[in-house]
Design an enzyme around this catalytic site. Structure first.
Site, PDB file in Angstrom:
ATOM      1  N   ASP A   1       3.537   4.705  60.889  1.00  0.00           N
ATOM      2  CA  ASP A   1       4.505   5.875  62.596  1.00  0.00           C
ATOM      3  C   ASP A   1       5.570   5.665  62.794  1.00  0.00           C
ATOM      4  O   ASP A   1       5.272   4.013  63.068  1.00  0.00           O
ATOM      5  CB  ASP A   1       2.813   5.783  62.926  1.00  0.00           C
ATOM      6  CG  ASP A   1       2.197   7.093  63.596  1.00  0.00           C
ATOM      7  OD1 ASP A   1       2.548   7.594  61.683  1.00  0.00           O
ATOM      8  OD2 ASP A   1       1.625   7.406  64.391  1.00  0.00           O
TER       9      ASP A   1
ATOM     10  N   CYS B   1      -4.893   9.573  59.928  1.00  0.00           N
ATOM     11  CA  CYS B   1      -3.437   9.167  58.840  1.00  0.00           C
ATOM     12  C   CYS B   1      -4.370   9.124  57.425  1.00  0.00           C
ATOM     13  O   CYS B   1      -3.698   9.026  56.348  1.00  0.00           O
ATOM     14  CB  CYS B   1      -2.512   8.326  59.723  1.00  0.00           C
ATOM     15  SG  CYS B   1      -2.401   9.671  60.718  1.00  0.00           S
TER      16      CYS B   1
ATOM     17  N   HIS C   1       7.836   6.831  66.082  1.00  0.00           N
ATOM     18  CA  HIS C   1       8.204   8.015  66.912  1.00  0.00           C
ATOM     19  C   HIS C   1       9.173   7.761  67.191  1.00  0.00           C
ATOM     20  O   HIS C   1       9.225   6.938  68.008  1.00  0.00           O
ATOM     21  CB  HIS C   1       7.100   8.764  67.500  1.00  0.00           C
ATOM     22  CG  HIS C   1       5.477   8.829  66.452  1.00  0.00           C
ATOM     23  ND1 HIS C   1       5.454   9.545  65.705  1.00  0.00           N
ATOM     24  CD2 HIS C   1       4.345   8.438  66.712  1.00  0.00           C
ATOM     25  CE1 HIS C   1       4.402  10.150  65.526  1.00  0.00           C
ATOM     26  NE2 HIS C   1       3.733   8.899  65.805  1.00  0.00           N
TER      27      HIS C   1
ATOM     28  N   ASP D   1      -0.353   2.914  58.224  1.00  0.00           N
ATOM     29  CA  ASP D   1      -0.394   2.231  59.621  1.00  0.00           C
ATOM     30  C   ASP D   1      -1.009   0.771  60.262  1.00  0.00           C
ATOM     31  O   ASP D   1      -1.709   1.168  60.942  1.00  0.00           O
ATOM     32  CB  ASP D   1      -1.106   3.909  59.982  1.00  0.00           C
ATOM     33  CG  ASP D   1      -0.405   4.871  60.354  1.00  0.00           C
ATOM     34  OD1 ASP D   1       0.600   5.181  58.995  1.00  0.00           O
ATOM     35  OD2 ASP D   1      -0.529   6.032  60.524  1.00  0.00           O
TER      36      ASP D   1
ATOM     37  N   LYS E   1       6.738   7.546  58.885  1.00  0.00           N
ATOM     38  CA  LYS E   1       6.282   8.669  59.281  1.00  0.00           C
ATOM     39  C   LYS E   1       6.830   9.360  60.532  1.00  0.00           C
ATOM     40  O   LYS E   1       6.227   8.312  61.460  1.00  0.00           O
ATOM     41  CB  LYS E   1       4.705   9.262  58.526  1.00  0.00           C
ATOM     42  CG  LYS E   1       3.628   8.538  58.917  1.00  0.00           C
ATOM     43  CD  LYS E   1       2.739   8.976  58.098  1.00  0.00           C
ATOM     44  CE  LYS E   1       1.459   8.429  58.470  1.00  0.00           C
ATOM     45  NZ  LYS E   1       0.699   8.447  60.157  1.00  0.00           N
TER      46      LYS E   1
ATOM     47  N   HIS F   1       3.386   6.448  71.772  1.00  0.00           N
ATOM     48  CA  HIS F   1       2.247   4.994  70.146  1.00  0.00           C
ATOM     49  C   HIS F   1       3.685   5.039  69.577  1.00  0.00           C
ATOM     50  O   HIS F   1       4.144   6.520  69.640  1.00  0.00           O
ATOM     51  CB  HIS F   1       0.896   5.326  70.508  1.00  0.00           C
ATOM     52  CG  HIS F   1       0.805   6.293  69.155  1.00  0.00           C
ATOM     53  ND1 HIS F   1       0.501   7.934  69.641  1.00  0.00           N
ATOM     54  CD2 HIS F   1       1.212   6.467  67.820  1.00  0.00           C
ATOM     55  CE1 HIS F   1       0.915   8.625  68.824  1.00  0.00           C
ATOM     56  NE2 HIS F   1       1.130   7.993  67.836  1.00  0.00           N
TER      57      HIS F   1
END
Length: 224
Positions: free
Chosen positions: A61, A166, A63, A23, A121, A96
């Site tokens: 990440d 993470c 999202h 990340d 992820k 975020h």
């Protein structure tokens, strides 16, 4: 808890040692949506490691804008509180790493051309994911384990952001799956939030990694 890394040189096997970069994204760095203090300091050691390892991968990440780990999706809840999702307790965060935004990209100064694969992820609205191996429902794999087994990986070295979430979840996940696992301490940074029972989230994460058999090393030990 003080990091106590092994500083002895660790010779690398280019065929069976893998660097996992967790990340390294603008939203987790100063000025980002969910900044980790001094997070941009990981770029120099991580890039040096990327040029030392023959095999490196990253997590990212990624999202949807209405992800249920966002406090904005839970009226009356402030960031860093706890809500109940289908799989149990979930910390809610500021919005975020929203898919397609600049904050969600791999950092532009990261030498991403050295990466062989990137594992995204937290891509489903209802499930967050800290570990690079399995989402927070503890059932849904990301594909990283299968990828590592397919390459014949033996040892993994984990670095990036944030150590206490993470990065530690990914390191513990690797150790639980039978990989010899090392945290590269100086190539990682933590949130180190106070814990209700005392200490910080970094203390908790370091204890959990030690209990899982994760070792701690430095970039210098790997760069020779």
């Amino acid at each position: 808890m003080t990091l106590s890394p092994t500083t002895a040189p660790l010779p690398l096997d280019p065929e069976r040692d893998v660097l996992i970069v967790v990340d390294v994204q603008p939203d987790f760095m100063p000025g980002g949506a969910l900044p980790v203090s001094d997070g941009d300091a990981v770029l120099h050691p991580v890039n040096a490691l990327l040029h030392r390892f023959g095999h490196a991968v990253a997590t990212q990440d990624w999202h949807p804008a209405d992800h249920l780990s966002f406090a904005s999706q839970h009226p009356g809840n402030l960031p860093f509180g706890i809500v109940q999702l289908d799989y149990g307790d979930q910390i809610v965060w500021p919005d975020h790493c929203v898919q397609g935004t600049a904050g969600a990209a791999l950092h532009p100064l990261l030498h991403s051309d050295r990466l062989r694969a990137v594992f995204r992820k937290g891509v489903r609205r209802a499930v967050d994911s800290y570990s690079g191996f399995v989402e927070n429902d503890r059932r849904t794999p990301t594909g990283l384990e299968g990828y590592l087994r397919g390459t014949g990986a033996r040892r993994v070295f984990v670095c990036g952001l944030a150590t206490d979430f993470c990065v530690s979840a990914t390191a513990i996940g690797a150790a639980e799956r039978g990989f010899e696992t090392w945290l590269v301490g100086d190539a990682s940074r933590a949130i180190a939030a106070p814990e209700p029972a005392g200490g910080t989230s970094l203390d908790r994460a370091m204890a959990a990694m030690a209990a899982a058999g994760v070792g701690t090393t430095t970039s210098a030990a790997l760069l020779g």
